[in-house]
Design a protein around this motif. Sequence first.
Motif, mmCIF file in Angstrom:
data_model
loop_
_atom_site.group_PDB
_atom_site.id
_atom_site.type_symbol
_atom_site.label_atom_id
_atom_site.label_comp_id
_atom_site.label_asym_id
_atom_site.label_seq_id
_atom_site.Cartn_x
_atom_site.Cartn_y
_atom_site.Cartn_z
ATOM 1 N N SER A 9 0.757 -1.298 -0.154
ATOM 2 C CA SER A 9 -0.119 0.035 -0.027
ATOM 3 C C SER A 9 0.675 1.138 0.202
ATOM 4 O O SER A 9 0.764 2.427 -0.886
ATOM 5 C CB SER A 9 -0.789 0.081 1.160
ATOM 6 N N ASP A 44 -3.848 3.191 -9.926
ATOM 7 C CA ASP A 44 -3.133 2.366 -9.036
ATOM 8 C C ASP A 44 -3.259 3.089 -7.270
ATOM 9 O O ASP A 44 -3.544 2.285 -6.453
ATOM 10 C CB ASP A 44 -1.711 2.225 -9.337
ATOM 11 N N MET A 47 -7.005 2.011 -6.135
ATOM 12 C CA MET A 47 -6.789 0.659 -5.674
ATOM 13 C C MET A 47 -6.219 0.420 -4.313
ATOM 14 O O MET A 47 -6.530 -0.167 -3.290
ATOM 15 C CB MET A 47 -6.091 -0.459 -6.746
ATOM 16 N N CYS A 51 -9.010 -0.179 -1.880
ATOM 17 C CA CYS A 51 -9.268 -1.506 -1.975
ATOM 18 C C CYS A 51 -8.440 -2.518 -1.056
ATOM 19 O O CYS A 51 -9.146 -3.255 -0.442
ATOM 20 C CB CYS A 51 -9.353 -1.836 -3.424
ATOM 21 N N ILE A 52 -7.137 -2.191 -1.065
ATOM 22 C CA ILE A 52 -6.302 -3.211 -0.619
ATOM 23 C C ILE A 52 -6.441 -3.013 1.034
ATOM 24 O O ILE A 52 -6.370 -4.106 1.577
ATOM 25 C CB ILE A 52 -4.641 -2.663 -0.987
ATOM 26 N N GLY A 55 -9.879 -4.520 2.086
ATOM 27 C CA GLY A 55 -10.043 -5.891 1.673
ATOM 28 C C GLY A 55 -9.106 -6.950 2.908
ATOM 29 O O GLY A 55 -9.456 -7.775 3.053
ATOM 30 N N VAL A 75 -16.063 0.710 -1.604
ATOM 31 C CA VAL A 75 -15.086 0.029 -1.751
ATOM 32 C C VAL A 75 -15.026 -0.914 -3.010
ATOM 33 O O VAL A 75 -14.299 -1.219 -4.033
ATOM 34 C CB VAL A 75 -14.521 -0.817 -0.563
ATOM 35 N N SER A 76 -16.241 -1.590 -2.907
ATOM 36 C CA SER A 76 -16.779 -2.718 -4.156
ATOM 37 C C SER A 76 -16.612 -1.652 -5.561
ATOM 38 O O SER A 76 -15.933 -2.301 -6.364
ATOM 39 C CB SER A 76 -17.882 -3.270 -3.941
ATOM 40 N N GLN A 79 -12.936 -0.568 -6.393
ATOM 41 C CA GLN A 79 -12.270 -1.828 -7.029
ATOM 42 C C GLN A 79 -12.448 -2.084 -8.494
ATOM 43 O O GLN A 79 -11.360 -2.089 -9.213
ATOM 44 C CB GLN A 79 -12.474 -2.888 -6.153
ATOM 45 N N SER A 82 -11.318 1.189 -10.458
ATOM 46 C CA SER A 82 -9.658 0.976 -10.800
ATOM 47 C C SER A 82 -9.146 -0.073 -11.694
ATOM 48 O O SER A 82 -8.150 0.277 -12.536
ATOM 49 C CB SER A 82 -9.024 1.040 -9.060
ATOM 50 N N VAL A 83 -9.755 -1.102 -11.974
ATOM 51 C CA VAL A 83 -9.261 -2.233 -12.757
ATOM 52 C C VAL A 83 -9.467 -1.530 -14.127
ATOM 53 O O VAL A 83 -8.664 -1.884 -15.197
ATOM 54 C CB VAL A 83 -10.048 -3.263 -12.441
#
Length: 230
Positions: A9, A44, A47, A51-52, A55, A75-76, A79, A82-83
């Motif tokens: 992170s 990035d 994320m 997310c990191i 999660g 958060v969902s 994620q 970001s992808v």
Amino acid sequence: MYIMYITISLAAVGGNGIVCYIVLAYQRMRTVTNFFIVNLAIGDILMACLCIPFGFVSNLLLQYWPFGAVMCVVVSYAQAVSVFISAYTLIAISIDRYIAILYPLRPRMTKLQAKLIIFLVWVVALLTPLPTAVLSKLVQTPMWAQVNITDRYTCTELWEDNTQRYYYSMALMILQYFFPLTVLIYTYTRIAIVVWGKRPPGEAEDGRDQRMAASKRKVFKSSSMFESSQ
């Protein structure tokens, strides 16, 4: 696991933050390719921040979601967004390099065009995973219900029909992974064929051929600097 996740992170936020600062702070660094790299870095950072950590805490440490319904949605959704940003920015970079190498006489992509592409990437990234934001809910799992703990939930997408969940998951898999992978394989394969595969016309001369091959590789590696004069 603590050390690994904290390191990832911090490295993601710090490294990508430095990239954004350098490109935005120095005028000569504001090239077309670097605009795409900044957009990739923002994805990035998104994320790494949203997310990191969440999660890791919910899935690996606590085995439930302690952050509330709002953060479940945020958060969902973040994620998935970001992808999409990362995948489609990589596509834009590959296409820019593809045009520069295979069609060197064509006009290069302008900064305005790059900004419009980045805008479109964000539109696609924000609109496509909207079902994730709408359907992400807190659900009490049987594991916690059996021990009569009513304040522990998991964050999941609550679909009325598992068939709908399946088709949506497959659509995301195609759009986030298979389609970008196909484009990247095609563009970089064509680039590799041009840079390393073709022999110059005329009689074979090892010294000349080696110099021209080295020149092609140098052009490919430094293609991101072509826009600096724009």
